[in-house]
Design a protein around this motif. Structure first.
Motif, PDB file in Angstrom:
ATOM      1  N   SER A 168       1.188  -1.367  -0.430  1.00 52.39           N
ATOM      2  CA  SER A 168       0.000   0.272  -0.001  1.00 52.39           C
ATOM      3  C   SER A 168       0.944   1.320   0.360  1.00 52.39           C
ATOM      4  O   SER A 168       1.850   0.813   0.205  1.00 52.39           O
ATOM      5  N   SER A 169       0.569   2.500  -0.884  1.00 50.27           N
ATOM      6  CA  SER A 169       0.981   3.603  -0.307  1.00 50.27           C
ATOM      7  C   SER A 169      -0.033   4.653  -0.181  1.00 50.27           C
ATOM      8  O   SER A 169      -1.470   4.486  -1.011  1.00 50.27           O
ATOM      9  N   MET A 170      -0.574   5.456   1.087  1.00 51.49           N
ATOM     10  CA  MET A 170      -1.271   6.756   1.707  1.00 51.49           C
ATOM     11  C   MET A 170      -0.796   7.464   1.261  1.00 51.49           C
ATOM     12  O   MET A 170       0.137   7.498   2.236  1.00 51.49           O
ATOM     13  N   GLY A 186      -5.306   6.548  -1.143  1.00 53.86           N
ATOM     14  CA  GLY A 186      -3.834   5.427  -1.248  1.00 53.86           C
ATOM     15  C   GLY A 186      -4.480   4.525  -2.404  1.00 53.86           C
ATOM     16  O   GLY A 186      -5.468   4.856  -3.031  1.00 53.86           O
TER      17      GLY A 186
END
Length: 174
Positions: free
Chosen positions: A35-37, A46
């Protein structure tokens, strides 16, 4: 066999948004992988990759779509099995430049012309420590095809960096 769901989400930033998504994923048998948020312009945005058994995928997708009632805008795509990296070299790039429109376009254009693929990119606009000027900072992981010499790509990027007044650092990624 497992299925990956790639979920992009945007919502009003508030405590508990990640937990809402994580609870939904766990309740439907999904494993949270990547993930990237971030908080962006007053919104929370995200992207996350969830992995689940094929038999649970439709149920998970329906449950995720139900999160729109919690104020989240979602897009869900099913991932495809990866065939592994196709030859070539992985390069890590860091760049810093005075912020202006078009930097990402110019860098990504050179990469595309050389058949290089961006595996990951993180960027931010920040104030320079002494002058307070707006500076654009980015880190990229790039896969350069075997048919292109990393030195060739580096020369093209450095030429562009000189033209754009960009500080650029490239290194082979192990």
């Amino acid at each position: 066999m497992n299925v990956s769901l790639i979920v992009t989400l945007v919502g009003e930033d508030r405590p508990g948004l990640v937990n809402t998504l994580a609870e939904c994923a766990a309740a439907n048998g999904a494993n949270w992988l990547d993930s990237s948020m971030a908080h962006l312009a007053g919104k929370f945005a995200g992207i996350v990759r969830l992995d689940t058994a094929e038999a649970n995928a439709d149920r998970l997708e329906a449950a995720l779509r139900g999160l729109s009632s919690a104020g989240l805008s979602l897009s869900i795509e099913r991932g495809t099995p990866t065939a592994g990296a196709v030859g070539g070299e992985r390069i890590h790039m860091e760049l810093l430049a005075h912020d202006r429109p078009g930097i990402v376009r110019d860098i990504s254009s050179v990469l595309a012309q050389h058949g290089a693929s961006i595996d990951r990119m993180d960027s931010a606009c920040e104030s320079a420590s002494f002058s307070g000027e707006a500076m654009f900072r980015a880190e990229l992981d790039v896969c350069v095809p075997g048919s292109v010499s990393p030195a060739q790509l580096q020369a093209a990027l450095e030429s562009l960096a000189n033209e754009l007044m960009v500080d650029l650092k490239l290194e082979a990624k192990g």
